[in-house]
Design an enzyme around this catalytic site. Structure first.
Site, PDB file in Angstrom:
ATOM      1  N   LYS A   1       0.821   4.893   8.296  1.00 26.61           N
ATOM      2  CA  LYS A   1       1.412   5.291   7.007  1.00 26.61           C
ATOM      3  C   LYS A   1       0.345   5.424   5.939  1.00 26.61           C
ATOM      4  CE  LYS A   1       2.584   2.042   4.493  1.00 26.61           C
ATOM      5  NZ  LYS A   1       1.967   1.165   3.447  1.00 26.61           N
TER       6      LYS A   1
ATOM      7  N   LYS B   1      -7.112   1.532  -2.930  1.00 28.36           N
ATOM      8  CA  LYS B   1      -6.714   1.068  -1.593  1.00 28.36           C
ATOM      9  C   LYS B   1      -6.886   2.178  -0.567  1.00 28.36           C
ATOM     10  CE  LYS B   1      -5.234  -1.733   1.557  1.00 28.36           C
ATOM     11  NZ  LYS B   1      -3.924  -2.403   1.563  1.00 28.36           N
TER      12      LYS B   1
ATOM     13  N   THR C   1       0.873  -1.170   0.000  1.00 25.24           N
ATOM     14  CA  THR C   1       0.000   0.000   0.000  1.00 25.24           C
ATOM     15  C   THR C   1       0.907   1.216   0.000  1.00 25.24           C
ATOM     16  OG1 THR C   1      -1.751  -1.154   1.184  1.00 25.24           O
ATOM     17  CG2 THR C   1      -1.805   1.251   1.231  1.00 25.24           C
TER      18      THR C   1
END
Length: 289
Positions: A241, A173, A98
Site C-alpha cells: 500500500k 514517510k 502511513t
C-alpha cells in the site's frame, strides 16, 4: 505535561505498544479497534474501551489513529461513527497511519472547519521501535501544536522531526519507504548471493552490518531471515500500500522511480503467493523458492 485524556484508534502490532507507553506515562487512554479481543491485553493494563471511533473520541484532549489503509483513515475520521462527529472543539487529532499526503491535507481542512487541530505523524522503526519507545516520527501540521505535543511524542519516540505544513509528514514517510523498499531488495540479494557462494551468512552479517553497507534492515531483519522468522513487524500487505502511494505521488510529480517500481513488483509476487500477512523480511522467499 499533565496527564491527558487520550483516544487511540487502531491497536495493531505497533499501536498496542504505543498505547502501553502512554499508559505507563500516566495518561488515560481509551482504545478502539475492529476486534475488541485484540485490545484485551491493553484493557487489562488499564485502558478503557470505546465501541466506535466516535465513542472513543468523546471529550478527549488528543486522538491518535493508526489504521491500515487510506480508506480506513477516511472512515475513522469522516464516517457516521467517525472522530469528526464527536471530537470536542480544540482537540488534537494525530494520524500516525502511513497514508496519502492528499488525504492529510483533506483531514487538516476539515479539522480546521470544526475547530480541531490536525497533525500527520507517520512513524518508522517497526515493532521493535514501538516496543522500545524509539520510533522516528515525521510530522506535518501547525508547528506550535507539534511543539505542544512533543512531550507526548517523546513517550514512544526518540527521533521527532517537524517536516512542515500538513501533508509534509506523509511525504517524508514516502521517502522513508522508498529507501526501505530498494534496501530490502539489496539485503535479500546479498543473503542469496552469500548462500550460493557457500558462506556462513551469520559471519557475513558480522562483517557488513557495521560497514558502509550497514542499515536498520540489515541489522534487524536479515537475522530474522536467517532464522526463518517471517512474522510481521510490518505487514507486506501494508508495505505494498505504501509503495503504491509513493508511486502514485511520484507520477503526479512527473518523477520516475524504477527501483521502487521493481521492489513493488517483487512484493506483489509474494502477495500472490500468500505472504501478505508476513513481515517485509519475507521478501527473502522470492530468492529462496
Amino acid at each position: 505535561m499533565e496527564a491527558k485524556q487520550i483516544a487511540f484508534i487502531g491497536t495493531g502490532v505497533m499501536g498496542a505498544s504505543i498505547v502501553k507507553h502512554l499508559l505507563k506515562a500516566g495518561h488515560s487512554v481509551t482504545v478502539n479497534t475492529r476486534t475488541k479481543s485484540k485490545a484485551e491485553p491493553l484493557l487489562a493494563l488499564g485502558a478503557t474501551w470505546g465501541a466506535t471511533p466516535a465513542e472513543a473520541s468523546e471529550q478527549k484532549d488528543i486522538i491518535f489513529t493508526m489504521v491500515g489503509y487510506p480508506k480506513d483513515v477516511e472512515e475513522v475520521y469522516c464516517g457516521e461513527q467517525g472522530i469528526f462527529s464527536a471530537a470536542k472543539e480544540g482537540a488534537i487529532v494525530v494520524d500516525m497511519t502511513t497514508s496519502e499526503p492528499t488525504l492529510a491535507l483533506k483531514l487538516h481542512s476539515i479539522a480546521q472547519e470544526k475547530g480541531l487541530h490536525s497533525i500527520d505523524a507517520p512513524v518508522s522503526g517497526g515493532d521493535i521501535g514501538a516496543q522500545n519507545g524509539t520510533l522516528s516520527l515525521m510530522i506535518g501540521g501547525n508547528q506550535e501544536i507539534v511543539e505542544y505535543m512533543r512531550p507526548i511524542f517523546e513517550t514512544f519516540g526518540a527521533n521527532i522531526v517537524y517536516q512542515g505544513t500538513a501533508g509534509a509528514g506523509q511525504h517524508t514517510k514516502m521517502c522513508n519507504q522508498i529507501v526501505i523498499a530498494s534496501g530490502m531488495v539489496g539485503v535479500c540479494e546479498a543473503m542469496a548471493y552469500g548462500l550460493k557462494a557457500g558462506l556462513s551468512l551469520e559471519e557475513v552479517l558480522k562483517s557488513i552490518s557495521s560497514g558502509a553497507a550497514g542499515s536498520w534492515s540489515l541489522s534487524n531483519l536479515a537475522p530474522r531471515m536467517l532464522s526463518g522468522d517471517l512474522e510481521p513487524g510490518f505487514y507486506i500487505k501494508h508495505f505494498i500500500k505504501d509503495m503504491k502511494i509513493a508511486l502514485d505521488e511520484a507520477e503526479r510529480m512527473n518523477l520516475q522511480l524504477p527501483g521502487l517500481a521493481l521492489a513493488k513488483q517483487l512484493y506483489d509476487t509474494l502477495l500472490e503467493q500468500g505472504y501478505g500477512e508476513k513481515g517485509t523480511q519475507a521478501l527473502i522467499k522470492y530468492y529462496s523458492e
